[in-house]
Design a protein around this motif. Structure first.
Motif, PDB file in Angstrom:
ATOM      1  N   VAL A 162      13.882   2.544 -35.658  1.00  0.00           N
ATOM      2  CA  VAL A 162      13.384   1.973 -36.909  1.00  0.00           C
ATOM      3  C   VAL A 162      14.414   1.068 -37.580  1.00  0.00           C
ATOM      4  N   GLY A 163      15.630   1.015 -37.012  1.00  0.00           N
ATOM      5  CA  GLY A 163      16.699   0.257 -37.660  1.00  0.00           C
ATOM      6  C   GLY A 163      16.337  -1.190 -37.883  1.00  0.00           C
ATOM      7  N   VAL A 164      15.822  -1.836 -36.828  1.00  0.00           N
ATOM      8  CA  VAL A 164      15.489  -3.251 -36.943  1.00  0.00           C
ATOM      9  C   VAL A 164      14.404  -3.453 -37.991  1.00  0.00           C
ATOM     10  N   ASP A 165      13.465  -2.487 -38.086  1.00  0.00           N
ATOM     11  CA  ASP A 165      12.401  -2.624 -39.077  1.00  0.00           C
ATOM     12  C   ASP A 165      12.963  -2.568 -40.496  1.00  0.00           C
ATOM     13  N   TYR A 166      13.889  -1.638 -40.713  1.00  0.00           N
ATOM     14  CA  TYR A 166      14.533  -1.578 -42.023  1.00  0.00           C
ATOM     15  C   TYR A 166      15.164  -2.920 -42.365  1.00  0.00           C
ATOM     16  N   TRP A 167      15.946  -3.425 -41.423  1.00  0.00           N
ATOM     17  CA  TRP A 167      16.650  -4.693 -41.639  1.00  0.00           C
ATOM     18  C   TRP A 167      15.650  -5.798 -41.932  1.00  0.00           C
ATOM     19  N   MET A 168      14.592  -5.837 -41.110  1.00  0.00           N
ATOM     20  CA  MET A 168      13.606  -6.903 -41.225  1.00  0.00           C
ATOM     21  C   MET A 168      12.921  -6.883 -42.590  1.00  0.00           C
ATOM     22  N   TRP A 169      12.514  -5.693 -43.027  1.00  0.00           N
ATOM     23  CA  TRP A 169      11.788  -5.635 -44.299  1.00  0.00           C
ATOM     24  C   TRP A 169      12.713  -5.865 -45.475  1.00  0.00           C
ATOM     25  N   ALA A 170      13.931  -5.354 -45.397  1.00  0.00           N
ATOM     26  CA  ALA A 170      14.875  -5.594 -46.495  1.00  0.00           C
ATOM     27  C   ALA A 170      15.109  -7.088 -46.644  1.00  0.00           C
ATOM     28  N   PHE A 171      15.336  -7.740 -45.532  1.00  0.00           N
ATOM     29  CA  PHE A 171      15.576  -9.178 -45.486  1.00  0.00           C
ATOM     30  C   PHE A 171      14.352  -9.924 -46.018  1.00  0.00           C
ATOM     31  N   GLN A 172      13.180  -9.543 -45.515  1.00  0.00           N
ATOM     32  CA  GLN A 172      11.944 -10.234 -45.868  1.00  0.00           C
ATOM     33  C   GLN A 172      11.668 -10.136 -47.367  1.00  0.00           C
ATOM     34  N   LEU A 173      11.787  -8.908 -47.911  1.00  0.00           N
ATOM     35  CA  LEU A 173      11.474  -8.725 -49.331  1.00  0.00           C
ATOM     36  C   LEU A 173      12.443  -9.506 -50.194  1.00  0.00           C
TER      37      LEU A 173
ATOM     38  N   THR B  67       8.994  -1.539 -52.212  1.00  0.00           N
ATOM     39  CA  THR B  67       9.883  -0.623 -51.498  1.00  0.00           C
ATOM     40  C   THR B  67       9.070   0.364 -50.671  1.00  0.00           C
ATOM     41  N   VAL B  68       8.028   0.913 -51.299  1.00  0.00           N
ATOM     42  CA  VAL B  68       7.179   1.863 -50.583  1.00  0.00           C
ATOM     43  C   VAL B  68       6.548   1.175 -49.371  1.00  0.00           C
ATOM     44  N   PHE B  69       6.081  -0.047 -49.586  1.00  0.00           N
ATOM     45  CA  PHE B  69       5.452  -0.780 -48.496  1.00  0.00           C
ATOM     46  C   PHE B  69       6.435  -0.981 -47.335  1.00  0.00           C
ATOM     47  N   GLY B  70       7.637  -1.433 -47.663  1.00  0.00           N
ATOM     48  CA  GLY B  70       8.632  -1.646 -46.616  1.00  0.00           C
ATOM     49  C   GLY B  70       8.960  -0.357 -45.881  1.00  0.00           C
ATOM     50  N   PHE B  71       9.095   0.709 -46.661  1.00  0.00           N
ATOM     51  CA  PHE B  71       9.418   1.997 -46.056  1.00  0.00           C
ATOM     52  C   PHE B  71       8.285   2.438 -45.133  1.00  0.00           C
ATOM     53  N   ALA B  72       7.048   2.301 -45.609  1.00  0.00           N
ATOM     54  CA  ALA B  72       5.906   2.747 -44.810  1.00  0.00           C
ATOM     55  C   ALA B  72       5.770   1.908 -43.547  1.00  0.00           C
ATOM     56  N   MET B  73       5.988   0.614 -43.650  1.00  0.00           N
ATOM     57  CA  MET B  73       5.916  -0.225 -42.461  1.00  0.00           C
ATOM     58  C   MET B  73       7.010   0.160 -41.476  1.00  0.00           C
ATOM     59  N   THR B  74       8.205   0.419 -42.004  1.00  0.00           N
ATOM     60  CA  THR B  74       9.322   0.793 -41.148  1.00  0.00           C
ATOM     61  C   THR B  74       8.996   2.038 -40.325  1.00  0.00           C
ATOM     62  N   TRP B  75       8.385   3.004 -40.997  1.00  0.00           N
ATOM     63  CA  TRP B  75       8.096   4.272 -40.314  1.00  0.00           C
ATOM     64  C   TRP B  75       6.698   4.300 -39.736  1.00  0.00           C
ATOM     65  N   ARG B  76       6.001   3.191 -39.820  1.00  0.00           N
ATOM     66  CA  ARG B  76       4.644   3.081 -39.282  1.00  0.00           C
ATOM     67  C   ARG B  76       3.699   4.115 -39.874  1.00  0.00           C
ATOM     68  N   ILE B  77       3.798   4.281 -41.187  1.00  0.00           N
ATOM     69  CA  ILE B  77       2.857   5.151 -41.893  1.00  0.00           C
ATOM     70  C   ILE B  77       1.761   4.209 -42.389  1.00  0.00           C
ATOM     71  N   TRP B  78       0.754   4.003 -41.539  1.00  0.00           N
ATOM     72  CA  TRP B  78      -0.164   2.889 -41.822  1.00  0.00           C
ATOM     73  C   TRP B  78      -0.917   3.062 -43.118  1.00  0.00           C
ATOM     74  N   TRP B  79      -1.411   4.295 -43.386  1.00  0.00           N
ATOM     75  CA  TRP B  79      -2.213   4.462 -44.601  1.00  0.00           C
ATOM     76  C   TRP B  79      -1.412   4.108 -45.843  1.00  0.00           C
ATOM     77  N   LEU B  80      -0.122   4.461 -45.819  1.00  0.00           N
ATOM     78  CA  LEU B  80       0.704   4.202 -47.000  1.00  0.00           C
ATOM     79  C   LEU B  80       0.982   2.710 -47.139  1.00  0.00           C
ATOM     80  N   SER B  81       1.177   2.031 -45.976  1.00  0.00           N
ATOM     81  CA  SER B  81       1.417   0.586 -46.054  1.00  0.00           C
ATOM     82  C   SER B  81       0.218  -0.103 -46.673  1.00  0.00           C
ATOM     83  N   ILE B  82      -0.972   0.256 -46.172  1.00  0.00           N
ATOM     84  CA  ILE B  82      -2.172  -0.409 -46.679  1.00  0.00           C
ATOM     85  C   ILE B  82      -2.363  -0.083 -48.153  1.00  0.00           C
ATOM     86  N   ALA B  83      -2.156   1.208 -48.487  1.00  0.00           N
ATOM     87  CA  ALA B  83      -2.345   1.605 -49.877  1.00  0.00           C
ATOM     88  C   ALA B  83      -1.389   0.862 -50.791  1.00  0.00           C
TER      89      ALA B  83
END
Lengths: 322, 687, 209, 124
Positions: B204-215, B616-632
């Protein structure tokens, strides 16, 4: 530009650049490899670097002096001449734009010349080299995670982490990688070029004196990257021929299947070499094709999460199936 | 179409499980303890002093550009500290893991960090320093000062401004969460391809980096839009283009760069994201993917980004040098021209970051030559600062010292940068510690400018100066530390030492590594003085004048110190470049407006901070692939924005009597004072 | 206000009330800047498309000429231009505060936008159903990404239109609503402009190669 | 004060006219239709590319001038300036990327050589 003149220039200029280094850390001067280029390509790199630096110093040194002198000279305590409203002078502005412009124009000219001289695909500087009359030595370089495989297609041999070339011959390198991008670099010898999966890059050099150098990867490629070294041995032609014959007699053959085992992530601490005869004729092409088809050699979790234990294992594990 | 991921996945928690918490790593556990303790102390203190409501009402929900600027700067300084700790850990690891016989601690074979952890640390170092230390500091100072310098009431879009801040904060928050939940990227701050792709980097490291950067880059884009619109549309009457302070010009150029480059990196990161989430093949090696495309897009952003950070630094020097030389800035028009030249040239040179990738000599030659052109306007700037000092009356206040050392560093960094721009030299030191030393020289110029700027404008914002004595100790120790750390790196680069090594092969380099480590120690000393400077200044709080340094020239020094939350009681009429200097020359700098008219100001709103939290919640949920939380969380952001768009609140009006009262008692209007509740206006329909 | 300095000349030092800037024009200007950023976003996608529209990157899969439907694209061009026209005519009614005219314009634009998305969506869906989805090759990845990025913008525009339909009714023509209507016009127009670029670059040029 | 401010009188609201918008629609549609027509005419590639590019460019300009109403009046000048500054960036982003990759592809991806002969099935 003929080579001997260049070397003379380099010899003359070298101490100038080296002086501060010497002052700071005399003990490690020998380790400052880039001040000791070997061969025409690295020599040209050094040569151009020195001219560029000296040209730039023409403007940097006076500016540095002004930066030191002006604040001291015009400190309020010194009551030097004070002109609070003086804020423009066409002459100074013209000089401020003109002098850097002239210097940069010269630097641009020089650097473009240099780019063609050391272009790794076909270095201009090697066109008239002593070895240019003989056919080049071709070596195919495959960067795996985290070893270097050198295939000699003309000699029918291959090695791991040991690049052996004859002196006085132009060496042409063709490079690719298995799954990650790596930078191929032999300081003092050859320009740095990236070895990339599914792509082919090139490099070239020629050394006239037998010697040994260390090469390594310069582009981060994962947990074993720091250990990704290889030795570069330049030997006389006769010694090279006998070395080739001895490797050709080696029973280990580098088939594509054998290569797939080698390409599994391995930390080869200490760059222990291995030798193979009769490498697959089209190994290089097969590696590239496999990469284009999406073949990667994933790094096992054990390597990433607990690589400390694994690097120890890697050091003990055989570098190649022997 | 989710790409199958290694390891367990559940619909409720995605990839998140207890195993993601690194409780077995003593370094991370102790870091967590410290961070948790600090958090408890801060929240506890706020509760104890009953300030929680104040912090919410006056800071977290604010739309005041000065408070947003201050919060940006606080974020920048905190992240600077974390980035520095990462740097210290890296240098220590390299010192310890030097040579085959070097010992190993804490389970590492050499040094005390296993490669995987070391890789995360330098990735975090680069990411944090650029996006969450330098960028917020630059954005914060711009927010603080630009509206004051052009005589505006606020930014053009105060609500968007707060949103920018909280998006940046949400990126930083993701970086912090990655410390304690899961891991951070190990693929360097530039995101190496195809190394960052799913097959080679499934964590999940790259996802964290990617979302932090993106946001954070979305936040920065919004901020850039806001700054340009502010400078173009909100200038006070009489503030013609060529009366603007050079800092505003450099803010304008910098934000033009920011607006034009950040979309490019957004595209690059989005492509990486859909590669990782949907299994497309932009940057893989196989299936026709082209990872060089990522490198190309990344550096289209990445090189102008350097000037995005550099130009404000130049702008700061252009404010500070004239003030402390007590003399007008030399060569104002060419300063402006040089800013635009740097911005323009900076846009066409990006490929010098990948000379070694195999472009032809015609391209390498072009990019070498184009890169060298940057030396011309930069040289012009240096000369103009020098001739500003020439025949001046210089005082060595702390900001001036920072500016002077910045100039020296700029010369060294410029020399090495010009060397690197020649691809013939780059072939020998690309990706070596020489490059690291070069760009640290440059970021230290930015750092020096930012410290100078913070010290310079501190009294304007808070009403008292930072302690000079400790400030100068901080300065000297910092400079010494920087020399000790980075001069050896130049030599290590010449010795052929690559960057990003968790293990160095040559034990003969030990002395240089020791010098560098000594510099890290010195940085800790300078950190002590920084803390002491803050402590002493906050303790004494010696009130400063409106023109705190006595020789200020620009508009911001005209208003009260500390600056009231409404900036100027009455909008000033601008008569000249360097308005305050002009008023001083006319002897009217003390003339105050005789009567006040009511001021219309925007109300505070909780929407930006809520958007930040949801992001932040969105980035976290995407990072961990918690789809319902990302969409919510994504839906929640959209709904919050729509609800807000139905809000009829039109801000409030500050009456003339209120203004008169606060003008007589400035502390009442200071940005740290709590304001009484003022009734909001409702918007009316036009007919 | 004017004040006098020691020399007696009148100097204008303060300008009461001058901080009332024109909020609508600041707003459309800021939005224009956002659109320029958005154009650069599309620009990087076009650059990527130019790089990846290459036999090497098709990995044996189809290239542009095999995946596009140029006549459909032309219809989409006409539809999106008509949609922009409808919205623009709606804003002409805004000049004299005609809420019904504005809503009618938005509604027509919205429906035409929906038709555009329907054609785009079915074409892409059919392509993916043939096994030429975005995961087939890098070229198809960028093809889908470019078209879907445009589609997502359109979708966002439609959502925005729905909100504005309600706001015109509920809030009336306040300063904010009028500013949003103007920005939405810029946004919707921008989608048509980008579609012209997509149509030229992908459908016409790509199809010709 | 904002309460006395009539947003409908704003110049950007008042600038639109039915005639101009209809003209914009007709011009853009005709130009794009023309470009489509050119694509059906079996022209040589370069000739077609030039024709289509010219027509599409004209369509873009007609939209800018007629739909966006971009001009150099006080109200619109800064939009024009912003666009003017951005256009070189569009060209640079696409043009230099294409230039860099054309060099890179010819040097690092020798498609017709070794690879194709080694694995003819890969790219079919």
């Amino acid at each position: 530009m003929n080579p001997p003149k260049q070397r003379r220039a380099s010899l003359l200029l070298k101490p100038l650049l080296a002086l501060p280094a010497l002052l700071l850390s005399g003990c490690t001067m020998a380790g400052i490899r880039l001040f000791h280029p070997a061969g025409l390509v690295a020599g040209a790199e050094m040569h151009y670097t020195l001219i560029l630096v000296i040209t730039m110093l023409i403007i940097i040194v006076p500016t540095l002096l002004m930066t030191i002198i002006f604040p001291l000279r015009y400190h309020h305590s010194r009551n030097a001449k004070y002109t609070p409203d003086w804020h423009f002078s066409l002459t100074i502005e013209l000089l401020a734009w003109g002098i850097p412009f002239a210097i940069v124009a010269f630097l641009c000219y020089l650097t473009i010349q240099g780019v063609y001289a050391v272009n790794p695909w076909a270095p201009g500087i090697l066109a008239n080299a002593p070895g240019a009359r003989q056919p080049p030595i071709n070596v195919e370089v495959i960067a795996t995670d985290w070893q270097w495989v050198f295939v000699y297609p003309d000699q029918g041999i291959a090695t791991i982490d040991d690049l052996v070339v004859p002196s006085g011959r132009v060496v042409h390198l063709q490079m690719t990688a298995t799954s990650n991008m790596n930078g191929f670099y032999i300081p003092q010898v050859a320009p740095m070029v990236d070895a990339m999966p599914a792509m082919e890059s090139r490099d070239a050099f020629e050394l006239d004196q037998p010697a040994t150098y260390t090469g390594f990867s310069t582009d981060f490629s994962g947990a074993g990257f720091s250990w990704m070294q290889f030795s570069t041995r330049v030997v006389p032609q006769a010694e090279f021929d006998s070395w080739v014959a001895s490797v050709q007699a080696n029973p280990n053959q580098l088939t594509y299947a054998a290569f797939q085992k080698i390409a599994q992530p391995t930390v080869n601490a200490g760059a222990k070499p291995a030798y193979f005869s009769a490498p697959d004729k089209n190994l290089f092409g097969e590696v590239m094709t496999a990469a284009m088809q999406g073949v990667v050699y994933p790094v096992p979790d054990s390597f990433t999460k607990r690589v400390s234990d694994n690097s120890a294992q890697g050091a003990q594990a055989p570098a190649s199936p022997q | 179409m989710q790409v199958a991921v290694d390891g367990p996945w559940s619909p409720l928690l995605g990839r998140l499980s207890l195993a993601a918490i690194p409780y077995d790593n003593p370094i991370l556990v102790s870091t967590f303890a410290v961070v948790a303790l600090l958090g408890i102390v801060i929240i506890g203190a706020a509760l104890y002093f009953g300030k929680l409501g104040y912090i919410w009402r006056e800071w977290l929900t604010t739309v005041d550009h000065k408070k947003i600027g201050v919060m940006y700067i606080i974020l920048g300084l905190v992240m600077l500290f974390r980035g520095f700790m990462d740097g210290a850990m890296m240098r220590t690891q390299q010192l310890l893991a030097d040579g085959p016989n070097s010992p190993g601690y804490l389970g590492a074979q050499h040094g005390y960090l296993p490669p995987y952890h070391f890789d995360q640390i330098y990735t975090a170092h680069g990411t944090l320093m650029l996006f969450f230390a330098a960028t917020p500091l630059v954005a914060g100072l711009g927010n603080l000062i630009v509206p004051l310098q052009i005589g505006a009431r606020d930014m053009a879009f105060p609500y968007l401004n707060a949103t920018s801040l909280w998006l940046t904060v949400s990126g930083a928050a993701l970086c912090m969460i990655s410390l304690f939940v899961g891991e951070f990227s190990n693929a360097t701050w530039v995101g190496l391809m195809p190394f960052s792709e799913m097959p080679t980097n499934p964590g999940v490291g790259v996802d964290y980096w990617m979302w932090a950067f993106q946001l954070s880059s979305i936040g920065t884009t919004f901020n850039a839009i806001n700054m340009i619109a502010t400078i173009v549309k909100m200038r006070a009457p009489g503030m013609r283009w060529f009366r603007m302070p050079v800092y505003c010009w450099s803010s304008l150029t910098t934000n033009i760069i920011g607006l034009s480059i950040f979309p490019v990196v957004t595209v690059a990161l989005t492509m990486l994201g859909i590669d990782r989430y949907f299994g497309t093949h932009f940057f893989t090696a196989g299936y026709g993917g082209n990872f060089m495309l990522y490198v190309n897009l990344f550096w289209i952003w990445g090189h102008p980004e350097v000037y995005f950070l550099m130009l404000p630094a130049f702008g700061l020097f252009s404010e500070i040098v004239p003030t402390f030389s007590n003399k007008a800035l030399f060569g104002y028009p060419t300063m402006v021209a040089a800013s635009f030249s740097i911005g323009g040239i900076g846009w066409v040179v990006w490929a010098h970051h990948f000379f070694t990738m195999g472009m032809g000599p015609e391209l390498n030659g072009y990019f070498s030559a184009a890169t060298m052109l940057v030396g011309i306007p930069t040289g012009v700037k240096a000369f103009n600062w020098l001739f500003t000092m020439y025949r001046g009356r210089i005082t060595y206040a702390t900001p001036m010292l920072w500016a002077l050392i910045g100039l020296v560093l700029l010369l060294i960094g410029g020399l090495t940068g010009m060397m690197l721009s020649a691809s013939v030299f780059d072939y020998t030191v690309h990706n070596s510690l020489f490059v690291v030393a070069h760009f640290h020289c440059m970021v230290l110029v930015i750092g020096a400018a930012l410290f100078a700027g913070v010290t310079y404008w501190w009294p304007k914002v808070f009403g008292f100066k930072l302690d000079e004595r400790n400030g100068q100790m901080y300065f000297w120790t910092f400079v010494l530390a920087s020399l000790l750390v980075f001069v050896p790196l130049f030599y290590l680069g010449f010795a052929g030492v690559t960057r990003r090594l968790d293990y160095i092969y040559n034990p003969a380099l030990k002395p240089l590594l020791w010098v560098s480590e000594g510099g890290i120690g010195m940085y800790f000393v300078s950190l002590f003085y920084f803390g002491k400077m803050l402590y002493v200044s906050l303790r004494d709080q010696i009130p400063a004048q409106a023109d705190a340094w006595g020789t200020g020239r620009t508009l911001e020094w005209l208003t009260h110190t500390p600056v009231p939350f409404y900036n100027f009681a009455v909008t000033p009429q601008i008569n000249a470049r360097d308005e305050l200097a002009w008023r001083k020359a006319k002897g009217v700098e003390g003339v105050q407006p005789t009567h006040y008219v009511p001021i219309h100001l925007p109300s505070n709103t909780a929407v930006p901070v809520i958007i930040g939290a949801l992001a932040t919640v969105f980035g976290f949920a995407m990072t961990w692939r918690i789809w319902w939380l990302s969409i919510a969380s994504l839906l929640a952001i959209i709904i919050v924005v729509i609800i807000r768009s139905f809000d009829k609140n039109e801000g409030y009006v500050l009456s003339a009597e209120d203004i008169a009262k606060m003008e007589n008692q400035v502390a009442l209007a200071s940005i740290i004072a709590e304001q009484p509740k003022r009734p909001a206006l409702a918007q009316v329909e036009a007919h | 206000m004017a004040t006098s300095n020691p020399t007696g000349a009148a100097l204008a030092l303060w300008n009461p009330g001058a901080d009332e800037h024109d909020p609508i024009s600041a707003r459309t200007y800021g939005f224009w800047l956002y659109l320029i950023g958005d154009a650069l976003l599309f620009c990087s996608l076009f650059a990527s498309y130019a790089v990846l529209d290459n036999p090497v990157n098709a990995a044996g899969g189809p290239l542009t000429a095999q995946v596009i439907n140029t006549p459909h694209g032309l219809w989409q061009t006409f539809i999106i231009l008509a949609s922009v026209l409808a919205y623009s005519l709606g804003t002409v009614s805004l000049k004299n505060g005609n809420a019904a005219g504005v809503q009618l314009g938005i509604l027509a634009a919205l429906l035409l936008g929906g038709a555009f998305l329907y054609i785009s969506g079915t074409d892409l869906w059919a392509l993916a159903a043939q096994g030429n989805g975005p995961t087939r090759s890098a070229f198809l990845s960028v093809f889908f990404t470019l078209l879907l990025t445009h589609g997502l913008h359109m979708l966002f525009g439609i959502l925005w239109m729905l909100v504005m339909l309600v706001q015109v009714g509920v809030l009336g023509f306040t300063k904010d609503v009028v500013g949003r209507l103007l920005n939405l016009r810029l946004f919707w127009q921008f989608q048509a402009t980008m579609w012209v670029c997509v149509y030229f670059y992908v459908y016409l040029l790509g199809g010709a190669r | 004060m904002s309460s006395h401010y009539n947003p409908l009188q704003h110049p950007e609201v008042q600038q639109g006219t039915t005639g101009r918008y209809i003209a914009a629609f007709l011009a853009s549609a005709a130009l794009m239709g023309g470009a489509y027509y050119a694509s059906t005419q079996k022209l040589p590639l370069m000739e077609f590319a030039a024709t289509a590019a010219a027509l599409s460019l004209a369509a873009l300009v007609s939209q800018l001038a007629l739909f966006f109403g971009l001009n150099i009046s006080q109200a619109q000048i800064w939009k024009g300036v912003a666009l003017f500054l951005a256009i070189p960036l569009f060209i640079i982003t696409i043009g230099m990327t294409v230039w860099a990759f054309s060099s890179l592809y010819s040097r690092t991806m020798p498609m017709d050589g070794m690879l194709m002969s080694g694995q003819p099935t890969l790219l079919q």
